[in-house]
Design a protein around this motif. Structure first.
Motif, PDB file in Angstrom:
ATOM      1  N   PHE A 159       0.812  -1.216   0.000  1.00 32.60           N
ATOM      2  CA  PHE A 159       0.000   0.000   0.000  1.00 32.60           C
ATOM      3  C   PHE A 159       0.851   1.274   0.000  1.00 32.60           C
ATOM      4  N   LEU A 160       2.161   1.137   0.205  1.00 34.32           N
ATOM      5  CA  LEU A 160       3.024   2.315   0.342  1.00 34.32           C
ATOM      6  C   LEU A 160       2.857   3.312  -0.797  1.00 34.32           C
ATOM      7  N   GLU A 161       2.918   2.844  -2.033  1.00 35.24           N
ATOM      8  CA  GLU A 161       2.848   3.758  -3.177  1.00 35.24           C
ATOM      9  C   GLU A 161       1.456   4.345  -3.374  1.00 35.24           C
ATOM     10  N   GLU A 162       0.435   3.671  -2.864  1.00 41.77           N
ATOM     11  CA  GLU A 162      -0.939   4.134  -3.040  1.00 41.77           C
ATOM     12  C   GLU A 162      -1.383   5.104  -1.940  1.00 41.77           C
ATOM     13  N   HIS A 163      -0.652   5.157  -0.835  1.00 39.41           N
ATOM     14  CA  HIS A 163      -1.070   5.966   0.305  1.00 39.41           C
ATOM     15  C   HIS A 163      -1.144   7.445  -0.084  1.00 39.41           C
ATOM     16  N   PRO A 164      -2.313   8.071   0.076  1.00 37.99           N
ATOM     17  CA  PRO A 164      -2.481   9.474  -0.325  1.00 37.99           C
ATOM     18  C   PRO A 164      -1.524  10.434   0.374  1.00 37.99           C
ATOM     19  N   GLY A 165      -1.106  10.107   1.589  1.00 39.49           N
ATOM     20  CA  GLY A 165      -0.192  10.978   2.329  1.00 39.49           C
ATOM     21  C   GLY A 165       1.270  10.738   2.004  1.00 39.49           C
ATOM     22  N   GLY A 166       1.551   9.795   1.109  1.00 32.78           N
ATOM     23  CA  GLY A 166       2.924   9.475   0.730  1.00 32.78           C
ATOM     24  C   GLY A 166       3.493   8.336   1.557  1.00 32.78           C
ATOM     25  N   GLU A 167       4.474   7.674   0.999  1.00 33.22           N
ATOM     26  CA  GLU A 167       5.044   6.512   1.671  1.00 33.22           C
ATOM     27  C   GLU A 167       5.896   6.880   2.882  1.00 33.22           C
ATOM     28  N   ASP A 168       6.500   8.067   2.880  1.00 35.70           N
ATOM     29  CA  ASP A 168       7.358   8.468   3.998  1.00 35.70           C
ATOM     30  C   ASP A 168       6.601   8.501   5.321  1.00 35.70           C
ATOM     31  N   VAL A 169       5.341   8.913   5.266  1.00 33.84           N
ATOM     32  CA  VAL A 169       4.517   8.966   6.481  1.00 33.84           C
ATOM     33  C   VAL A 169       4.387   7.566   7.077  1.00 33.84           C
ATOM     34  N   LEU A 170       4.127   6.587   6.225  1.00 32.89           N
ATOM     35  CA  LEU A 170       3.975   5.208   6.707  1.00 32.89           C
ATOM     36  C   LEU A 170       5.307   4.658   7.197  1.00 32.89           C
ATOM     37  N   LEU A 171       6.383   4.958   6.496  1.00 31.56           N
ATOM     38  CA  LEU A 171       7.701   4.456   6.905  1.00 31.56           C
ATOM     39  C   LEU A 171       8.121   5.040   8.256  1.00 31.56           C
ATOM     40  N   GLU A 172       7.815   6.311   8.483  1.00 33.16           N
ATOM     41  CA  GLU A 172       8.128   6.932   9.779  1.00 33.16           C
ATOM     42  C   GLU A 172       7.329   6.268  10.890  1.00 33.16           C
ATOM     43  N   SER A 173       6.051   6.031  10.627  1.00 33.60           N
ATOM     44  CA  SER A 173       5.191   5.398  11.628  1.00 33.60           C
ATOM     45  C   SER A 173       5.641   3.966  11.898  1.00 33.60           C
ATOM     46  N   ALA A 174       6.078   3.279  10.858  1.00 32.69           N
ATOM     47  CA  ALA A 174       6.554   1.900  11.024  1.00 32.69           C
ATOM     48  C   ALA A 174       7.800   1.869  11.908  1.00 32.69           C
ATOM     49  N   ALA A 175       8.663   2.845  11.746  1.00 30.48           N
ATOM     50  CA  ALA A 175       9.886   2.893  12.549  1.00 30.48           C
ATOM     51  C   ALA A 175       9.572   3.127  14.030  1.00 30.48           C
ATOM     52  N   LYS A 176       8.487   3.843  14.326  1.00 31.52           N
ATOM     53  CA  LYS A 176       8.071   4.075  15.708  1.00 31.52           C
ATOM     54  C   LYS A 176       7.527   2.803  16.347  1.00 31.52           C
ATOM     55  N   GLY A 177       6.912   1.959  15.520  1.00 35.45           N
ATOM     56  CA  GLY A 177       6.298   0.744  16.048  1.00 35.45           C
ATOM     57  C   GLY A 177       4.799   0.884  16.140  1.00 35.45           C
ATOM     58  N   ASP A 178       4.321   1.732  17.026  1.00 35.97           N
ATOM     59  CA  ASP A 178       2.878   1.905  17.194  1.00 35.97           C
ATOM     60  C   ASP A 178       2.447   3.162  16.448  1.00 35.97           C
ATOM     61  N   ALA A 179       1.612   2.980  15.421  1.00 37.37           N
ATOM     62  CA  ALA A 179       1.165   4.093  14.582  1.00 37.37           C
ATOM     63  C   ALA A 179      -0.235   4.568  14.945  1.00 37.37           C
ATOM     64  N   THR A 180      -0.754   4.115  16.076  1.00 34.44           N
ATOM     65  CA  THR A 180      -2.126   4.451  16.461  1.00 34.44           C
ATOM     66  C   THR A 180      -2.346   5.966  16.522  1.00 34.44           C
ATOM     67  N   ASN A 181      -1.485   6.681  17.224  1.00 35.29           N
ATOM     68  CA  ASN A 181      -1.650   8.139  17.355  1.00 35.29           C
ATOM     69  C   ASN A 181      -1.551   8.834  16.007  1.00 35.29           C
ATOM     70  N   ASP A 182      -0.576   8.422  15.188  1.00 33.25           N
ATOM     71  CA  ASP A 182      -0.433   9.022  13.862  1.00 33.25           C
ATOM     72  C   ASP A 182      -1.695   8.792  13.038  1.00 33.25           C
ATOM     73  N   PHE A 183      -2.233   7.583  13.096  1.00 35.41           N
ATOM     74  CA  PHE A 183      -3.436   7.234  12.332  1.00 35.41           C
ATOM     75  C   PHE A 183      -4.634   8.063  12.796  1.00 35.41           C
ATOM     76  N   GLU A 184      -4.795   8.181  14.102  1.00 38.43           N
ATOM     77  CA  GLU A 184      -5.935   8.917  14.655  1.00 38.43           C
ATOM     78  C   GLU A 184      -5.798  10.427  14.465  1.00 38.43           C
ATOM     79  N   ASP A 185      -4.577  10.953  14.575  1.00 39.20           N
ATOM     80  CA  ASP A 185      -4.357  12.392  14.434  1.00 39.20           C
ATOM     81  C   ASP A 185      -4.764  12.903  13.058  1.00 39.20           C
ATOM     82  N   VAL A 186      -4.574  12.073  12.035  1.00 42.60           N
ATOM     83  CA  VAL A 186      -4.908  12.482  10.670  1.00 42.60           C
ATOM     84  C   VAL A 186      -6.414  12.518  10.473  1.00 42.60           C
TER      85      VAL A 186
END
Length: 151
Positions: A35-62
């Motif tokens: 899904f990385l290339e399809e993500h409307p916010g860009g792949e970097d957002v997902l990669l940053e969240s993946a590096a954190k481990g828990d992306a719950t806050n990032d997902f909800e904040d958007v």
């Protein structure tokens, strides 16, 4: 229904590259590599969240739409093993911390690189315009002096 596999946070954070990207949202683990290339916010957002481990806050904040939330189920691969992350291997966690810092550094380098690229897109035409104006001004004013001196 098949029981989902349980993953420790330390394992989830190892999957934070373009070729292998997992996210944890609300205690569930998702493989979002495809899904990385399809993500409307860009792949970097997902990669940053993946590096954190828990992306719950990032997902909800958007404030994702209900469609985006329902799409998650197609990427679900397991659940987060909260017991292992609380007991935690200190060595593994510090190793992941170093990897997280490296991932964040790489992301910042990409952002700086892209912003300096944006500046070049602005500065080069601007400098070209200034040079063209100076050349026009020089030739138009030096031509009039030569023209007018023989009258």
């Amino acid at each position: 229904m098949e029981e989902l596999k349980s993953f420790p946070l330390s394992e989830v954070t190892l999957h934070s590259s373009k070729s292998d990207c997992w996210l944890t949202i609300h205690g569930k683990v998702y493989d979002v590599t495809n899904f990385l290339e399809e993500h409307p916010g860009g792949e970097d957002v997902l990669l940053e969240s993946a590096a954190k481990g828990d992306a719950t806050n990032d997902f909800e904040d958007v404030g994702h739409s209900s469609t985006a939330t329902s799409m998650l189920s197609s990427y679900l691969i397991g659940t987060l093993d909260r017991s292992s992350s609380k007991k935690g291997d200190v060595g593994q966690q510090s190793s992941n911390g170093v990897k997280n810092v490296a991932a964040k550094t790489a992301t910042l380098e990409r952002q700086v690189s892209s912003s300096s690229s944006s500046m070049r897109k602005f500065i080069v035409p601007f400098i070209s315009l200034v040079v063209a104006f100076v050349a026009w001004y020089y030739y138009s004013h030096s031509g009039k002096k030569a023209c007018c001196s023989h009258h």
